[in-house]
Enzyme design. Structure first.
Site, PDB file in Angstrom:
ATOM      1  N   HIS A  16       0.973  -3.390   6.316  1.00  0.00           N
ATOM      2  CA  HIS A  16      -0.281  -3.103   7.035  1.00  0.00           C
ATOM      3  C   HIS A  16      -1.340  -4.086   6.323  1.00  0.00           C
ATOM      4  O   HIS A  16      -2.609  -3.914   6.694  1.00  0.00           O
ATOM      5  CB  HIS A  16      -1.020  -1.966   7.460  1.00  0.00           C
ATOM      6  CG  HIS A  16      -0.835  -1.085   6.252  1.00  0.00           C
ATOM      7  ND1 HIS A  16       0.051  -0.497   5.733  1.00  0.00           N
ATOM      8  CD2 HIS A  16      -2.161  -0.631   5.751  1.00  0.00           C
ATOM      9  CE1 HIS A  16      -0.519   0.395   4.480  1.00  0.00           C
ATOM     10  NE2 HIS A  16      -1.755   0.035   4.796  1.00  0.00           N
ATOM     11  N   HIS A  20       4.649   6.308   2.440  1.00  0.00           N
ATOM     12  CA  HIS A  20       4.611   7.662   3.133  1.00  0.00           C
ATOM     13  C   HIS A  20       5.584   7.876   4.288  1.00  0.00           C
ATOM     14  O   HIS A  20       6.108   8.513   4.790  1.00  0.00           O
ATOM     15  CB  HIS A  20       3.367   7.909   3.478  1.00  0.00           C
ATOM     16  CG  HIS A  20       2.439   8.405   2.348  1.00  0.00           C
ATOM     17  ND1 HIS A  20       2.591   9.305   1.313  1.00  0.00           N
ATOM     18  CD2 HIS A  20       1.257   8.278   1.970  1.00  0.00           C
ATOM     19  CE1 HIS A  20       1.888   9.704   0.546  1.00  0.00           C
ATOM     20  NE2 HIS A  20       0.777   8.995   0.847  1.00  0.00           N
ATOM     21  N   CYS A  65      -6.726  -3.337   3.635  1.00  0.00           N
ATOM     22  CA  CYS A  65      -6.472  -1.820   3.660  1.00  0.00           C
ATOM     23  C   CYS A  65      -7.171  -1.360   2.238  1.00  0.00           C
ATOM     24  O   CYS A  65      -8.399  -0.783   2.182  1.00  0.00           O
ATOM     25  CB  CYS A  65      -5.285  -1.427   3.670  1.00  0.00           C
ATOM     26  SG  CYS A  65      -5.058   0.268   3.598  1.00  0.00           S
ATOM     27  N   CYS A 121       0.954  -1.204   0.136  1.00  0.00           N
ATOM     28  CA  CYS A 121      -0.022  -0.054  -0.184  1.00  0.00           C
ATOM     29  C   CYS A 121       1.037   1.114  -0.048  1.00  0.00           C
ATOM     30  O   CYS A 121       1.919   1.189   0.388  1.00  0.00           O
ATOM     31  CB  CYS A 121      -0.806  -0.068   1.277  1.00  0.00           C
ATOM     32  SG  CYS A 121      -1.871   1.654   1.313  1.00  0.00           S
ATOM     33  N   SER A 155       0.709   3.709   1.677  1.00  0.00           N
ATOM     34  CA  SER A 155       0.912   4.350   2.943  1.00  0.00           C
ATOM     35  C   SER A 155       2.050   4.046   3.695  1.00  0.00           C
ATOM     36  O   SER A 155       2.850   4.506   4.316  1.00  0.00           O
ATOM     37  CB  SER A 155      -0.408   4.097   3.952  1.00  0.00           C
ATOM     38  OG  SER A 155      -1.382   4.694   3.485  1.00  0.00           O
TER      39      SER A 155
HETATM   40  N1  LIG Z   1      -7.737   7.246   4.293  1.00  0.00           N
HETATM   41  C1  LIG Z   1      -7.247   5.892   4.339  1.00  0.00           C
HETATM   42  O1  LIG Z   1      -7.753   5.192   5.210  1.00  0.00           O
HETATM   43  C2  LIG Z   1      -6.220   5.506   3.539  1.00  0.00           C
HETATM   44  C3  LIG Z   1      -5.730   4.056   3.570  1.00  0.00           C
HETATM   45  C4  LIG Z   1      -4.820   3.435   2.491  1.00  0.00           C
HETATM   46  C5  LIG Z   1      -4.256   4.252   1.642  1.00  0.00           C
HETATM   47  N2  LIG Z   1      -4.510   5.621   1.678  1.00  0.00           N
HETATM   48  C6  LIG Z   1      -3.729   6.719   0.933  1.00  0.00           C
HETATM   49  O2  LIG Z   1      -4.457   6.471  -0.371  1.00  0.00           O
HETATM   50  C7  LIG Z   1      -3.736   7.157  -1.342  1.00  0.00           C
HETATM   51  C8  LIG Z   1      -3.804   5.983  -2.332  1.00  0.00           C
HETATM   52  O3  LIG Z   1      -3.092   4.816  -2.104  1.00  0.00           O
HETATM   53  P1  LIG Z   1      -2.570   3.786  -3.135  1.00  0.00           P
HETATM   54  O4  LIG Z   1      -2.125   2.605  -2.492  1.00  0.00           O
HETATM   55  O5  LIG Z   1      -3.862   3.558  -3.908  1.00  0.00           O
HETATM   56  O6  LIG Z   1      -1.826   4.531  -4.237  1.00  0.00           O
HETATM   57  P2  LIG Z   1      -1.064   4.332  -5.506  1.00  0.00           P
HETATM   58  O7  LIG Z   1       0.368   4.876  -5.687  1.00  0.00           O
HETATM   59  O8  LIG Z   1      -1.269   2.912  -5.810  1.00  0.00           O
HETATM   60  O9  LIG Z   1      -2.185   5.193  -6.308  1.00  0.00           O
HETATM   61  C9  LIG Z   1      -2.009   6.451  -6.583  1.00  0.00           C
HETATM   62  C10 LIG Z   1      -2.633   6.874  -8.012  1.00  0.00           C
HETATM   63  O10 LIG Z   1      -2.684   8.133  -8.140  1.00  0.00           O
HETATM   64  C11 LIG Z   1      -2.298   8.501  -9.314  1.00  0.00           C
HETATM   65  N3  LIG Z   1      -1.771   9.940  -9.366  1.00  0.00           N
HETATM   66  C12 LIG Z   1      -0.713  10.733  -8.953  1.00  0.00           C
HETATM   67  N4  LIG Z   1      -0.832  12.024  -9.021  1.00  0.00           N
HETATM   68  C13 LIG Z   1      -2.225  12.240  -9.503  1.00  0.00           C
HETATM   69  C14 LIG Z   1      -2.930  13.510  -9.896  1.00  0.00           C
HETATM   70  N5  LIG Z   1      -2.544  14.573  -9.457  1.00  0.00           N
HETATM   71  N6  LIG Z   1      -4.083  13.169 -10.426  1.00  0.00           N
HETATM   72  C15 LIG Z   1      -4.720  12.036 -10.675  1.00  0.00           C
HETATM   73  N7  LIG Z   1      -4.033  10.927 -10.136  1.00  0.00           N
HETATM   74  C16 LIG Z   1      -2.815  10.908  -9.764  1.00  0.00           C
HETATM   75  C17 LIG Z   1      -1.092   7.612  -9.590  1.00  0.00           C
HETATM   76  O11 LIG Z   1      -0.802   7.764 -11.265  1.00  0.00           O
HETATM   77  C18 LIG Z   1      -1.409   6.236  -9.207  1.00  0.00           C
HETATM   78  O12 LIG Z   1      -2.291   5.634 -10.002  1.00  0.00           O
HETATM   79  C19 LIG Z   1      -2.142   7.200  -0.719  1.00  0.00           C
HETATM   80  O13 LIG Z   1      -2.035   8.468  -0.157  1.00  0.00           O
HETATM   81  C20 LIG Z   1      -2.356   6.467   0.670  1.00  0.00           C
HETATM   82  O14 LIG Z   1      -1.661   6.658   1.650  1.00  0.00           O
HETATM   83  C21 LIG Z   1      -5.559   6.289   2.731  1.00  0.00           C
HETATM   84 ZN   LIG Z   2      -2.940   0.842   3.308  1.00  0.00          ZN
END
Ligand SMILES: NC(=O)c1ccc[n+]([C@@H]2O[C@H](COP(=O)([O-])OP(=O)(O)OC[C@H]3O[C@@H](n4cnc5c(N)ncnc54)[C@H](O)[C@@H]3O)[C@@H](O)[C@H]2O)c1
Ligand SMILES: [Zn+2]
Ligand SMILES: [Zn+2]
Length: 369
Positions: free
Chosen positions: A63, A47, A169, A42, A44
């Site tokens: 996680h 990050h 997650c 993931c 996160s």
């Molecule tokens: N709130 C929660 O409970 C929670 C849980 C898990 C993950 N997250 C967060 O969610 C986010 C996404 O996680 P993920 O694992 O899918 O990441 P990921 O890297 O797999 O996916 C992110 C996507 O965003 C795209 N992207 C980047 N910049 C962009 C922009 N300006 N406009 C449009 N698309 C864009 C990328 O090309 C990629 O496809 C992360 O910030 C992660 O930390 C939050």
């Molecule tokens: Zn996650």
């Protein structure tokens, strides 16, 4: 008796994941030892490793994890030795104010996520007398882990471990962002920013909830192609193109929902999302990062727009995780398609580089035993 486990750890923000051997204590009261078979990569964890989000170090990463319970401490009732389990990245105690009012994603036991310490205030991973926390009090980038029973959800034995790990997650976080946090309804227009491991599931949730237009913005062509597989009706490389399309297709009424699931949250995507939703529209923020909400409140008041934060897709993991696996079984939720590549534990840094390079929807570590 403690055991030895190979794990990917981060010792300081900005340093790469390092593979090392740790001592792992026996499970104590209300704790469970899991033999992990799969762990999802993931964003996160990245990050934490990059230092975008703070966490006590050193830490065992991961996680999203699934495996088999191989030992339990005294008093454990939720699972038993031999059970197949997925980890819930937020523990669910079942009795706090939030769990008992169907808001398990807000469980008070989630308080140690950034420290990685078990509920009794001590650590189970050690090396040369130093304590290692587990990311989200898990640490699934390890062959074995000791976790609270509150972090365990029993799953059917026919579900493969690799897809199961993602239901700890990314899948519920994305799906629930659309279904629970946004509350997408039949016939609506939804714009999803970022279609990675989380966003792909927001697409699936919006589609299954009956949205007419599921519009994806992602700069990476592969992500846009995959978004169509998950149910996107329209995909765009830029927010501007998506905005113009929304204006045209809704006759200027704009979208009902914007859901932000980009890799790193930033001011620009928040601004784009606020501007793409119309009267009584909602922006749901799931992505983590550095963005600030810098809007004149008039933007919210005149149109009655809302901005909603979402943790774990506002899911109730004890209910939603088995429900999502049933949707997978019936073919209504695509999980196999989320996994682009599988890695060995010692390829974890490569796995994250592939994620950042836009090559993966999700990479998954397959643990060797
Ligand atoms: N709130 C929660 O409970 C929670 C849980 C898990 C993950 N997250 C967060 O969610 C986010 C996404 O996680 P993920 O694992 O899918 O990441 P990921 O890297 O797999 O996916 C992110 C996507 O965003 C795209 N992207 C980047 N910049 C962009 C922009 N300006 N406009 C449009 N698309 C864009 C990328 O090309 C990629 O496809 C992360 O910030 C992660 O930390 C939050
Ligand atoms: Zn996650
Ligand atoms: Zn609780």
């Amino acid at each position: 008796m403690s055991i030895v486990t190979r794990a990917a750890v981060c010792r300081a923000p900005g340093t790469p994941w390092e593979i090392t051997e740790l001592e792992l204590d026996e499970p104590r009261a209300n704790e469970v030892r899991i033999k992990y078979y799969a762990a999802g990569l993931c964003h996160s964890d990245d990050h934490i490793q990059k230092g975008d989000a703070p966490m006590r170090m050193p830490v065992v990463g991961g996680h999203e994890g699934a495996g088999v319970v191989d030992a339990v401490g005294p008093g454990v009732t939720r699972v038993a030795v031999g059970d197949h389990v997925v980890c819930s990245f937020i523990p669910v105690c079942g009795k706090c104010r939030y769990c008992s009012t169907a808001r398990q994603a807000l469980c008070d036991e989630g308080k140690n996520a950034g420290i990685g310490v078990l509920p009794d205030g001590t650590f189970r991973f050690h090396q040369n007398g130093e304590d290692f926390g587990g990311l989200c009090v898990l640490g699934t980038f390890s062959q074995y882990g000791v976790v609270s029973e509150f972090s365990c959800i029993k799953i059917p034995e026919d579900i493969p471990f690799d897809v199961a790990s993602l239901v700890g997650c990314g899948v519920p976080t994305g799906w629930g962002s659309a279904v629970h946090a946004a509350g997408v309804r039949a016939g609506q227009t939804v714009v999803i920013y970022g279609c990675g491991g989380v966003g792909s599931n927001a697409v699936q949730g919006a589609r299954l909830a009956g949205a007419k237009n599921v519009i994806v913005v992602d700069p990476v062509e592969f992500k846009r192609d995959m978004a169509k597989v998950f149910g996107a009706t329209h995909t765009f490389a830029s927010a501007k193109e998506a905005h113009d399309f929304v204006v045209e297709t809704t006759w200027g009424e704009l979208a009902d929902h914007a859901i932000i699931t980009v890799g790193i949250l930033n001011d620009e995507v928040i601004k784009n999302a606020v501007q793409v939703v119309g009267k009584a529209g909602q922006v749901t923020i799931t992505a983590v990062g550095n963005g600030w909400i810098d809007e004149n409140p008039g933007m919210l008041i005149g149109y009655q727009r809302r901005i909603q934060g979402s943790i774990f897709g506002m899911c109730n993991p004890l209910y939603d995780v088995p429900r999502l696996l049933e949707l997978y079984r019936s073919g209504d939720l695509k999980l196999d398609e989320l996994i682009t590549r599988r890695y060995r534990l010692d390829e974890v840094n490569q796995g994250y580089q592939d994620m950042l390079d836009g090559k993966n929807i999700r990479g998954v570590i397959i643990h060797e035993h």
